[in-house]
Design a protein around this motif. Structure first.
Motif, PDB file in Angstrom:
ATOM      1  N   GLY A   1     -36.931   9.106   1.707  1.00  0.00           N
ATOM      2  CA  GLY A   1     -38.053   9.363   0.811  1.00  0.00           C
ATOM      3  C   GLY A   1     -39.363   8.770   1.268  1.00  0.00           C
ATOM      4  N   GLY A   2     -39.363   8.065   2.407  1.00  0.00           N
ATOM      5  CA  GLY A   2     -40.604   7.596   2.998  1.00  0.00           C
ATOM      6  C   GLY A   2     -41.153   6.286   2.479  1.00  0.00           C
ATOM      7  N   VAL A   3     -40.301   5.410   1.929  1.00  0.00           N
ATOM      8  CA  VAL A   3     -40.812   4.139   1.419  1.00  0.00           C
ATOM      9  C   VAL A   3     -41.271   3.244   2.563  1.00  0.00           C
ATOM     10  CG1 VAL A   3     -39.331   4.289  -0.607  1.00  0.00           C
ATOM     11  CG2 VAL A   3     -38.557   2.982   1.388  1.00  0.00           C
ATOM     12  N   SER A   4     -42.117   2.273   2.229  1.00  0.00           N
ATOM     13  CA  SER A   4     -42.676   1.363   3.233  1.00  0.00           C
ATOM     14  C   SER A   4     -41.981   0.019   3.281  1.00  0.00           C
ATOM     15  CB  SER A   4     -44.168   1.140   2.944  1.00  0.00           C
ATOM     16  OG  SER A   4     -44.877   2.357   3.005  1.00  0.00           O
ATOM     17  N   GLY A   5     -41.049  -0.211   2.370  1.00  0.00           N
ATOM     18  CA  GLY A   5     -40.305  -1.461   2.319  1.00  0.00           C
ATOM     19  C   GLY A   5     -39.305  -1.385   1.191  1.00  0.00           C
ATOM     20  N   ILE A   6     -38.420  -2.360   1.118  1.00  0.00           N
ATOM     21  CA  ILE A   6     -37.420  -2.415   0.055  1.00  0.00           C
ATOM     22  C   ILE A   6     -37.356  -3.851  -0.464  1.00  0.00           C
ATOM     23  CG2 ILE A   6     -34.961  -2.170  -0.504  1.00  0.00           C
ATOM     24  CD1 ILE A   6     -34.812   0.127   1.443  1.00  0.00           C
ATOM     25  N   VAL A   7     -37.311  -3.978  -1.802  1.00  0.00           N
ATOM     26  CA  VAL A   7     -37.349  -5.300  -2.438  1.00  0.00           C
ATOM     27  C   VAL A   7     -36.102  -5.487  -3.299  1.00  0.00           C
ATOM     28  CG1 VAL A   7     -38.696  -6.887  -3.858  1.00  0.00           C
ATOM     29  CG2 VAL A   7     -39.870  -5.171  -2.447  1.00  0.00           C
ATOM     30  N   PRO A   8     -35.038  -6.057  -2.726  1.00  0.00           N
ATOM     31  CA  PRO A   8     -33.839  -6.358  -3.511  1.00  0.00           C
ATOM     32  C   PRO A   8     -33.926  -7.728  -4.182  1.00  0.00           C
ATOM     33  CG  PRO A   8     -33.421  -6.742  -1.185  1.00  0.00           C
ATOM     34  CD  PRO A   8     -34.865  -6.315  -1.303  1.00  0.00           C
ATOM     35  N   LEU A   9     -33.110  -7.914  -5.204  1.00  0.00           N
ATOM     36  CA  LEU A   9     -32.878  -9.204  -5.856  1.00  0.00           C
ATOM     37  C   LEU A   9     -34.010  -9.706  -6.740  1.00  0.00           C
ATOM     38  CD1 LEU A   9     -30.919 -11.435  -3.321  1.00  0.00           C
ATOM     39  CD2 LEU A   9     -30.046  -9.883  -5.054  1.00  0.00           C
ATOM     40  N   GLY A  10     -34.882  -8.861  -7.198  1.00  0.00           N
ATOM     41  CA  GLY A  10     -35.779  -9.288  -8.259  1.00  0.00           C
ATOM     42  C   GLY A  10     -35.059  -9.196  -9.594  1.00  0.00           C
ATOM     43  N   GLY A  11     -35.825  -9.139 -10.679  1.00  0.00           N
ATOM     44  CA  GLY A  11     -35.209  -8.945 -11.978  1.00  0.00           C
ATOM     45  C   GLY A  11     -34.480  -7.625 -12.053  1.00  0.00           C
ATOM     46  N   THR A  12     -35.039  -6.594 -11.423  1.00  0.00           N
ATOM     47  CA  THR A  12     -34.379  -5.289 -11.363  1.00  0.00           C
ATOM     48  C   THR A  12     -33.031  -5.400 -10.677  1.00  0.00           C
ATOM     49  OG1 THR A  12     -36.513  -4.155 -11.314  1.00  0.00           O
ATOM     50  CG2 THR A  12     -34.609  -2.915 -10.522  1.00  0.00           C
ATOM     51  N   GLY A  13     -32.911  -6.321  -9.737  1.00  0.00           N
ATOM     52  CA  GLY A  13     -31.674  -6.536  -9.010  1.00  0.00           C
ATOM     53  C   GLY A  13     -30.704  -7.466  -9.702  1.00  0.00           C
ATOM     54  N   GLU A  14     -30.976  -7.817 -10.980  1.00  0.00           N
ATOM     55  CA  GLU A  14     -30.089  -8.667 -11.791  1.00  0.00           C
ATOM     56  C   GLU A  14     -29.778  -9.994 -11.091  1.00  0.00           C
ATOM     57  OE1 GLU A  14     -27.093  -6.188 -14.315  1.00  0.00           O
ATOM     58  OE2 GLU A  14     -27.458  -5.008 -12.485  1.00  0.00           O
TER      59      GLU A  14
END
Length: 304
Positions: free
Chosen positions: A42-55
């Motif tokens: 999908g062409g994203v520029s980065g990925i951010v795991p483990l925030g609040g969204t990442g529980e």
């Protein structure tokens, strides 16, 4: 050798991603890899795991490290992986940072210390101490409606000049605060919008990128909004953003990421489980979100 991430590399759309888990609260590696594959296509520029969204607070430390390792391996250096750190105290946060660096992260997104309700000097000293010793560049994570404390713009201005602090995820919904922050940060510091609902306004006010939750299911759509906003086509960006308002209302109607996880199968990620204390969304919300996301995915396909 991996190159050190710089502020200039923090551009575009970087989804804040949920953590796919099994029914026994372990990282679902296959689903995590499917998520990365979908987002990179999908062409994203980065990925951010483990925030609040990442529980983050519901995962064990071992599973947090596993999520970073699985994500980094799947990304394979194609875009930055920015690991969230939500520990409330310095020593646990720093230990997490070292572990995530060892697992393959490119930067660490460090949350404002919470519960203790520090002074502004205490917040400043916390970030400086962490950044001085951090094995990776640091991104400040300010989200006062979760931490119950905001960072004063003047403190952010000072922190932006630290050589190992390269940017911030701005989730303060006070637009005047945002304007004052952008007005005084260093030129080699990247302010990133962390609010799906305010993203076009943040871009118009000086944000250079977005860490966006619903981009985890609509990466092309959000990238198109970013491209329009970056090019100064604010009306076009706002028009595209308005089409997402019903989706955003549904996605955040109950605590994130429960609603999005319940319809994840629409993008090929089969991992609806949420961890305690969260519960799956009700049937009515899930049905409404399923219908709305299905419609928006038709728009997404047209952008391919």
């Amino acid at each position: 050798m991996k190159q050190t991430l710089t502020a200039g590399a923090l551009r575009g759309i970087m989804p804040a991603v949920p953590t796919p888990t099994t029914s026994d609260d372990l990282v679902n590696d296959a689903a995590a890899r499917a998520q990365v594959d979908y987002l990179l296509k999908g062409g994203v520029s980065g990925i951010v795991p483990l925030g609040g969204t990442g529980e983050y607070c519901s995962l064990s430390q071992a599973q947090r490290v596993r999520m970073i390792a699985t994500t980094a391996a799947a990304v394979d250096g194609r875009v930055p992986v920015i690991a969230g750190i939500l520990d409330p105290g310095y020593h646990d946060a720093f230990d997490s940072g070292r572990a995530f660096a060892g697992a393959g992260a490119d930067a660490l997104m460090l949350l404002t210390p919470y519960y203790t309700t520090p002074t502004q000097k205490g917040i400043r000293d916390y970030f400086v101490r962490f950044a001085d010793a951090s094995p990776l560049p640091v991104v400040i994570y300010e989200i006062p409606y979760r931490t119950r404390i905001a960072i004063q713009p003047e403190v952010l201005h000072e922190l932006s000049r630290h050589e190992n602090i390269i940017g911030m995820k701005a989730c303060n919904t006070d637009m005047y605060h945002f304007l004052k922050v952008v007005a005084g940060v260093s030129s080699d510091f990247t302010v990133m919008s962390g609010e799906d609902t305010l993203f076009p306004l943040h871009m118009a006010a000086g944000a250079k990128a977005g860490i966006i939750v619903t981009a985890s299911v609509l990466p092309r759509t959000w990238s198109a909004i970013y491209a329009a906003a970056k090019a100064g086509r604010s009306d076009e960006a706002l028009q595209m953003h308005r089409r997402l308002i019903p989706l955003m209302d549904l996605a955040f109607a109950e605590t994130n990421p429960g609603p999005l996880k319940s319809v994840w199968e629409l993008v090929g990620v089969k991992a609806p489980h949420v961890m305690a204390p969260l519960l799956p969304p009700g049937a009515e919300l899930r049905s409404s979100l399923h219908g709305e996301l299905s419609a928006r995915l038709k728009d997404e396909a047209a952008l391919a």
